[in-house]
Design a protein around this motif. Sequence first.
Motif: not given
Length: 196
Positions: A35-45, A107-119
């Motif tokens: 699995t490959i998950t990408r989060l892109h927003d105004d502050f993060h890649d 950790s990082c809120t965004h990593i949690y968000e990415m992990l939850e979406s990936t799961f």
Amino acid sequence: MDFETIRELAKHHKQSFGRILKCEMYKLENGRLLTITRLHDDFHDMNLAILLSDDYRIEEIAGKMDRIPQPCCETKPLEMLSSLKGIHVLERGGLKKVKQRIPRNMSCTHIYEMLESTFRSIFVGSYSIIGQKWDGVLTLEMEENRQLGIQSPVLADTCYAFNLESADPVVLERARKKVEEAHRKMEAIEAVKRGE
């Protein structure tokens, strides 16, 4: 108000924030999944890659932060990912295990968000992969498929569609008979391949 009416409220206004979260899943030759998950927003890649065993356990996991607002976030949260090896992502409580192994303040809120979406993506995507094994010998109606899902310990009572109260024994029995017939067809196909 309906969706269209609410969405129209954005018309003629400048967007103040945007985020895209994308999850991809690949079936590898040896039964493993990537699995490959990408989060892109105004502050993060940010990127997250997870290699899963054929029984959906995390074998390898790594991340990469190309753009973040706080440089101190780049090292420790990514190092903590290795503690997730061995977690069974389709098992109930998988996300709780993530939070037990990686405390929120490490950790990082965004990593949690990415992990939850990936799961959750693995959960949905795994059923389309499982369905591919039938090679056209099994065709279920949508309701038959849903009734089988309601009986699955992984899916039962996880949402409205798989609510145990909506079980229909007649449709379930019809679906089970189709699955049994498909098993017999697959066994016959395998016997022919083996030259029996």
